[in-house]
Design a protein around this motif. Structure first.
Motif, PDB file in Angstrom:
ATOM      1  N   ASP A  69     -26.851  26.350 -14.729  1.00  0.00           N
ATOM      2  CA  ASP A  69     -27.016  25.950 -13.573  1.00  0.00           C
ATOM      3  C   ASP A  69     -26.613  27.067 -12.588  1.00  0.00           C
ATOM      4  N   PRO A  70     -27.358  27.460 -11.618  1.00  0.00           N
ATOM      5  CA  PRO A  70     -27.103  28.654 -10.670  1.00  0.00           C
ATOM      6  C   PRO A  70     -25.914  28.337  -9.923  1.00  0.00           C
ATOM      7  N   VAL A  71     -25.318  27.073  -9.694  1.00  0.00           N
ATOM      8  CA  VAL A  71     -24.014  26.660  -9.182  1.00  0.00           C
ATOM      9  C   VAL A  71     -22.787  27.551  -9.870  1.00  0.00           C
ATOM     10  N   ASN A  72     -23.121  28.148 -11.076  1.00  0.00           N
ATOM     11  CA  ASN A  72     -22.110  28.834 -11.848  1.00  0.00           C
ATOM     12  C   ASN A  72     -21.852  30.224 -11.033  1.00  0.00           C
ATOM     13  N   ALA A  73     -23.014  30.591 -10.563  1.00  0.00           N
ATOM     14  CA  ALA A  73     -22.920  32.191  -9.931  1.00  0.00           C
ATOM     15  C   ALA A  73     -22.354  32.026  -8.677  1.00  0.00           C
ATOM     16  N   GLU A  74     -22.594  30.743  -7.984  1.00  0.00           N
ATOM     17  CA  GLU A  74     -21.984  30.694  -6.680  1.00  0.00           C
ATOM     18  C   GLU A  74     -20.280  30.392  -6.778  1.00  0.00           C
ATOM     19  N   LYS A  75     -20.231  29.830  -7.883  1.00  0.00           N
ATOM     20  CA  LYS A  75     -18.393  29.660  -8.013  1.00  0.00           C
ATOM     21  C   LYS A  75     -18.004  30.655  -8.438  1.00  0.00           C
ATOM     22  N   ILE A  76     -18.614  31.694  -9.105  1.00  0.00           N
ATOM     23  CA  ILE A  76     -18.230  32.840  -9.433  1.00  0.00           C
ATOM     24  C   ILE A  76     -17.786  33.647  -8.241  1.00  0.00           C
ATOM     25  N   VAL A  77     -18.856  33.944  -7.400  1.00  0.00           N
ATOM     26  CA  VAL A  77     -18.538  34.518  -6.105  1.00  0.00           C
ATOM     27  C   VAL A  77     -17.363  34.087  -5.193  1.00  0.00           C
ATOM     28  N   ALA A  78     -17.510  32.585  -5.328  1.00  0.00           N
ATOM     29  CA  ALA A  78     -16.416  31.981  -4.508  1.00  0.00           C
ATOM     30  C   ALA A  78     -15.005  32.280  -5.135  1.00  0.00           C
ATOM     31  N   ALA A  79     -14.774  32.442  -6.448  1.00  0.00           N
ATOM     32  CA  ALA A  79     -13.592  32.677  -7.374  1.00  0.00           C
ATOM     33  C   ALA A  79     -13.061  34.093  -6.758  1.00  0.00           C
ATOM     34  N   SER A  80     -14.167  35.087  -6.607  1.00  0.00           N
ATOM     35  CA  SER A  80     -13.593  36.278  -6.534  1.00  0.00           C
ATOM     36  C   SER A  80     -12.781  36.719  -5.291  1.00  0.00           C
ATOM     37  N   LYS A  81     -12.056  37.564  -5.439  1.00  0.00           N
ATOM     38  CA  LYS A  81     -11.061  37.963  -4.322  1.00  0.00           C
ATOM     39  C   LYS A  81     -11.687  39.327  -3.553  1.00  0.00           C
ATOM     40  N   ASN A  82     -12.546  39.863  -4.225  1.00  0.00           N
ATOM     41  CA  ASN A  82     -13.158  41.210  -3.661  1.00  0.00           C
ATOM     42  C   ASN A  82     -14.146  40.863  -2.763  1.00  0.00           C
ATOM     43  N   GLU A  83     -13.992  41.619  -1.454  1.00  0.00           N
ATOM     44  CA  GLU A  83     -14.996  41.418  -0.648  1.00  0.00           C
ATOM     45  C   GLU A  83     -16.493  41.850  -0.863  1.00  0.00           C
ATOM     46  N   ALA A  84     -16.708  42.934  -1.562  1.00  0.00           N
ATOM     47  CA  ALA A  84     -17.666  43.476  -2.206  1.00  0.00           C
ATOM     48  C   ALA A  84     -18.568  42.654  -3.250  1.00  0.00           C
ATOM     49  N   ALA A 111     -16.156  47.111 -12.230  1.00  0.00           N
ATOM     50  CA  ALA A 111     -17.235  46.327 -11.654  1.00  0.00           C
ATOM     51  C   ALA A 111     -17.525  45.316 -12.763  1.00  0.00           C
ATOM     52  N   VAL A 112     -18.213  44.279 -12.184  1.00  0.00           N
ATOM     53  CA  VAL A 112     -18.569  43.148 -13.364  1.00  0.00           C
ATOM     54  C   VAL A 112     -20.113  42.814 -12.707  1.00  0.00           C
ATOM     55  N   VAL A 113     -21.093  42.423 -13.635  1.00  0.00           N
ATOM     56  CA  VAL A 113     -22.311  42.182 -13.400  1.00  0.00           C
ATOM     57  C   VAL A 113     -22.387  40.825 -14.324  1.00  0.00           C
ATOM     58  N   THR A 114     -22.674  39.927 -14.037  1.00  0.00           N
ATOM     59  CA  THR A 114     -23.088  38.778 -14.645  1.00  0.00           C
ATOM     60  C   THR A 114     -24.584  38.236 -14.644  1.00  0.00           C
ATOM     61  N   TRP A 115     -25.548  38.155 -15.711  1.00  0.00           N
ATOM     62  CA  TRP A 115     -26.754  37.621 -15.586  1.00  0.00           C
ATOM     63  C   TRP A 115     -26.474  36.030 -16.080  1.00  0.00           C
ATOM     64  N   SER A 116     -26.647  34.800 -15.162  1.00  0.00           N
ATOM     65  CA  SER A 116     -26.429  33.596 -15.853  1.00  0.00           C
ATOM     66  C   SER A 116     -25.154  33.247 -16.589  1.00  0.00           C
ATOM     67  N   GLY A 117     -23.944  34.002 -16.087  1.00  0.00           N
ATOM     68  CA  GLY A 117     -22.856  33.906 -16.598  1.00  0.00           C
ATOM     69  C   GLY A 117     -22.184  32.307 -16.503  1.00  0.00           C
ATOM     70  N   LEU A 126     -21.169  41.098  -9.431  1.00  0.00           N
ATOM     71  CA  LEU A 126     -22.408  40.580  -8.898  1.00  0.00           C
ATOM     72  C   LEU A 126     -23.030  39.662  -9.752  1.00  0.00           C
ATOM     73  N   ALA A 127     -23.143  38.422  -9.146  1.00  0.00           N
ATOM     74  CA  ALA A 127     -23.278  37.237  -9.859  1.00  0.00           C
ATOM     75  C   ALA A 127     -24.675  37.009  -9.911  1.00  0.00           C
ATOM     76  N   ILE A 128     -25.616  37.067 -10.841  1.00  0.00           N
ATOM     77  CA  ILE A 128     -27.174  36.891 -10.722  1.00  0.00           C
ATOM     78  C   ILE A 128     -27.311  35.605 -11.406  1.00  0.00           C
ATOM     79  N   ASN A 129     -28.495  34.968 -10.800  1.00  0.00           N
ATOM     80  CA  ASN A 129     -28.960  33.723 -11.679  1.00  0.00           C
ATOM     81  C   ASN A 129     -30.263  33.267 -11.230  1.00  0.00           C
ATOM     82  N   GLY A 130     -30.982  32.820 -12.099  1.00  0.00           N
ATOM     83  CA  GLY A 130     -32.210  32.194 -11.767  1.00  0.00           C
ATOM     84  C   GLY A 130     -32.388  30.739 -11.275  1.00  0.00           C
TER      85      GLY A 130
END
Length: 190
Positions: free
Chosen positions: A159-174, A81-87, A148-152
């Motif tokens: 930019d919070p868009v990074n978290a959205e792009k991380i999620v969009a790139a992920s292939k895992n449904e969870a 599993a991976v968690v990013t805070w403002s990755g 889990l991509a977290i951003n303020g």
């Protein structure tokens, strides 16, 4: 870490090269060294009594979030599993002129990055080379583990868009996105 421990989750926080008690300077730090350090830390943690080596996750904040993504892509057998805070997906955007800063690093072996919320950092030329040549978003797409991509939402550093792009790139449904109202890059710590 104490809150995780109260909930039965072991954790290990490490300093990357050039941070904390490291004997090296930050100019030696780069994506490759960070991935090696993350894997070594995971291997160490996996050997500890009471730790389930089949349930290891990697978590990082800011550039550490970038490192977490790269470590999970490089070591899918280790990180479940991976968690990013403002990755951040592209650290070159931190510069007004990345190419000029990279040229200075090539000439002087490093470049001094300054921030309005922390001390400056001497960033080495290998860091610039790896930032320039690494497609973090493509690496993220290789990760099989949930993210889990977290951003303020008030983050002006990553930019919070990074978290959205991380999620969009992920292939895992969870994989999940968690955006926090009125929080800046440091989640208002400073």
């Amino acid at each position: 870490a104490p809150e995780l421990a109260k909930n039965g989750v072991a954790s290990l926080r490490i300093d990357f090269m050039g941070s904390g008690d490291s004997i090296f300077t930050y100019a030696h730090y780069n994506y490759t060294s960070a991935t090696i350090d993350a894997k070594a830390a995971a291997d160490y943690l996996a050997e500890q009594e009471g730790v389930d080596a089949d349930k290891l996750a990697v978590m990082g904040w800011s550039q550490g979030g970038t490192n977490a993504l790269l470590a999970a892509a490089a070591h899918p057998e280790t990180f479940k599993a991976v968690v990013t805070w403002s990755g951040a997906l592209d650290l070159s955007t931190m510069f007004e002129d990345f190419d000029k800063a990279y040229a200075e690093a090539k000439k002087n072996e490093s470049y001094e990055m300054t921030f309005d919320w922390r001390d400056s950092l001497q960033v080495g030329k290998r860091w610039f080379k790896e930032v320039d040549e690494t497609d973090v978003e493509a690496e993220t797409a290789k990760i099989k583990a949930p993210i889990l991509a977290i951003n303020g939402l008030a983050d002006t550093t990553v930019d919070p868009v990074n978290a959205e792009k991380i999620v969009a790139a992920s292939k895992n449904e969870a994989t999940k996105l968690y955006l926090i109202e009125n929080c800046d890059h440091t989640y208002n710590v400073y």
